[in-house]
Design a protein around this motif. Sequence first.
Motif, PDB file in Angstrom:
ATOM      1  N   LEU A 113       0.825  -1.215   0.000  1.00 15.26           N
ATOM      2  CA  LEU A 113       0.000   0.000   0.000  1.00 15.26           C
ATOM      3  C   LEU A 113       0.857   1.262   0.000  1.00 15.26           C
ATOM      4  CD1 LEU A 113      -2.785  -1.087   2.513  1.00 15.26           C
ATOM      5  CD2 LEU A 113      -2.934  -0.975   0.012  1.00 15.26           C
ATOM      6  N   GLY A 114       1.962   1.216   0.731  1.00 13.83           N
ATOM      7  CA  GLY A 114       2.815   2.385   0.847  1.00 13.83           C
ATOM      8  C   GLY A 114       3.752   2.585  -0.327  1.00 13.83           C
ATOM      9  N   ARG A 115       3.916   1.566  -1.140  1.00 10.73           N
ATOM     10  CA  ARG A 115       4.853   1.649  -2.255  1.00 10.73           C
ATOM     11  C   ARG A 115       4.504   2.785  -3.217  1.00 10.73           C
ATOM     12  NH1 ARG A 115       5.901  -2.503  -6.748  1.00 10.73           N
ATOM     13  NH2 ARG A 115       7.726  -1.556  -7.641  1.00 10.73           N
ATOM     14  N   LYS A 116       3.229   3.051  -3.363  1.00  9.83           N
ATOM     15  CA  LYS A 116       2.803   4.141  -4.241  1.00  9.83           C
ATOM     16  C   LYS A 116       3.078   5.508  -3.608  1.00  9.83           C
ATOM     17  CE  LYS A 116      -0.872   1.471  -6.509  1.00  9.83           C
ATOM     18  NZ  LYS A 116      -0.133   0.301  -6.609  1.00  9.83           N
ATOM     19  N   LEU A 117       3.180   5.528  -2.281  1.00 11.16           N
ATOM     20  CA  LEU A 117       3.387   6.786  -1.566  1.00 11.16           C
ATOM     21  C   LEU A 117       4.841   7.017  -1.174  1.00 11.16           C
ATOM     22  CD1 LEU A 117       0.332   6.472   0.851  1.00 11.16           C
ATOM     23  CD2 LEU A 117       0.428   7.757  -1.297  1.00 11.16           C
ATOM     24  N   LEU A 118       5.592   5.924  -1.028  1.00 15.29           N
ATOM     25  CA  LEU A 118       6.965   6.023  -0.537  1.00 15.29           C
ATOM     26  C   LEU A 118       7.970   5.894  -1.669  1.00 15.29           C
ATOM     27  CD1 LEU A 118       6.570   3.615   2.503  1.00 15.29           C
ATOM     28  CD2 LEU A 118       6.664   6.106   2.600  1.00 15.29           C
ATOM     29  N   ALA A 119       9.032   6.628  -1.577  1.00 15.24           N
ATOM     30  CA  ALA A 119      10.119   6.487  -2.543  1.00 15.24           C
ATOM     31  C   ALA A 119      10.795   5.136  -2.332  1.00 15.24           C
ATOM     32  CB  ALA A 119      11.125   7.623  -2.356  1.00 15.24           C
ATOM     33  N   PRO A 120      11.217   4.467  -3.421  1.00 14.86           N
ATOM     34  CA  PRO A 120      11.860   3.154  -3.282  1.00 14.86           C
ATOM     35  C   PRO A 120      13.088   3.171  -2.375  1.00 14.86           C
ATOM     36  CG  PRO A 120      11.355   3.597  -5.581  1.00 14.86           C
ATOM     37  CD  PRO A 120      11.058   4.855  -4.815  1.00 14.86           C
ATOM     38  N   THR A 125      10.801   2.625   3.547  1.00 16.62           N
ATOM     39  CA  THR A 125      10.803   1.451   2.678  1.00 16.62           C
ATOM     40  C   THR A 125      11.889   0.477   3.101  1.00 16.62           C
ATOM     41  OG1 THR A 125       9.948   2.765   0.846  1.00 16.62           O
ATOM     42  CG2 THR A 125      10.991   0.687   0.281  1.00 16.62           C
ATOM     43  N   ARG A 126      13.042   0.995   3.429  1.00 15.92           N
ATOM     44  CA  ARG A 126      14.156   0.134   3.876  1.00 15.92           C
ATOM     45  C   ARG A 126      13.827  -0.537   5.213  1.00 15.92           C
ATOM     46  NH1 ARG A 126      19.181   0.857   1.387  1.00 15.92           N
ATOM     47  NH2 ARG A 126      19.140   2.398  -0.283  1.00 15.92           N
ATOM     48  N   LEU A 127      13.201   0.208   6.101  1.00 14.14           N
ATOM     49  CA  LEU A 127      12.803  -0.352   7.392  1.00 14.14           C
ATOM     50  C   LEU A 127      11.799  -1.490   7.200  1.00 14.14           C
ATOM     51  CD1 LEU A 127      12.910  -0.259  10.480  1.00 14.14           C
ATOM     52  CD2 LEU A 127      11.066   1.420  10.402  1.00 14.14           C
ATOM     53  N   LEU A 128      10.840  -1.298   6.305  1.00 14.57           N
ATOM     54  CA  LEU A 128       9.857  -2.347   6.029  1.00 14.57           C
ATOM     55  C   LEU A 128      10.534  -3.598   5.475  1.00 14.57           C
ATOM     56  CD1 LEU A 128       7.010  -0.196   4.427  1.00 14.57           C
ATOM     57  CD2 LEU A 128       6.946  -1.331   6.659  1.00 14.57           C
ATOM     58  N   ALA A 129      11.513  -3.416   4.576  1.00 13.20           N
ATOM     59  CA  ALA A 129      12.237  -4.562   4.006  1.00 13.20           C
ATOM     60  C   ALA A 129      13.044  -5.282   5.081  1.00 13.20           C
ATOM     61  CB  ALA A 129      13.141  -4.095   2.871  1.00 13.20           C
ATOM     62  N   ALA A 130      13.719  -4.528   5.931  1.00 15.56           N
ATOM     63  CA  ALA A 130      14.509  -5.144   7.006  1.00 15.56           C
ATOM     64  C   ALA A 130      13.601  -5.881   7.993  1.00 15.56           C
ATOM     65  CB  ALA A 130      15.334  -4.084   7.726  1.00 15.56           C
ATOM     66  N   ALA A 131      12.458  -5.283   8.306  1.00 13.02           N
ATOM     67  CA  ALA A 131      11.504  -5.934   9.217  1.00 13.02           C
ATOM     68  C   ALA A 131      10.981  -7.225   8.601  1.00 13.02           C
ATOM     69  CB  ALA A 131      10.354  -4.987   9.552  1.00 13.02           C
ATOM     70  N   SER A 132      10.731  -7.220   7.303  1.00 13.91           N
ATOM     71  CA  SER A 132      10.259  -8.417   6.619  1.00 13.91           C
ATOM     72  C   SER A 132      11.264  -9.552   6.759  1.00 13.91           C
ATOM     73  CB  SER A 132      10.020  -8.105   5.134  1.00 13.91           C
ATOM     74  OG  SER A 132       9.698  -9.276   4.422  1.00 13.91           O
TER      75      SER A 132
END
Length: 152
Positions: A113-120, A125-132
């Motif tokens: 959902l946030g990908r459209k709002l957040l810069a790659p 975005t990096r925090l979400l990837a690390a949390a994943s």
Amino acid sequence: MLEAIENLALANYLRRDIFAYPIVNGLHILSLGMLVTSALLMDPRVLGAGRRVPLGAAIAVLRPVAIGALGVAVTTGALLFSVRPSQYAGNPVFLTKLGLIGLALANAGVFVLGRKLLAPESATTRLLAAASILFWILAVFAGRAIAFFGGS
């Protein structure tokens, strides 16, 4: 309700048949491997690894694999749960695994959902990837630990 699940014909079949439970268990492990591997390939790409592959292309290829594997993992996991629901429902490690999977899926939802709002390249975005990465690895370890705390 747990007793009703345990008494389902399919649960009884899984307990009785020499091949059924190992096949379902094997499919569960394979699907989890596909799901976690897909996540562990996408997330480092989001963090900046493998820049030769465009992020959109990596996600386009790996997300359907992850979604399909999730469907198989949930289905086979429910079947495995049906064999001993009372034991699993009272197992803190099993509940921890479910919580970690819930966090990983919620995190993925926020990412999508946030990908459209957040810069790659944004910190979020990096925090979400690390949390994943963290959630999926911990869920795998919790899943394996179930065997040592009253499950299989």
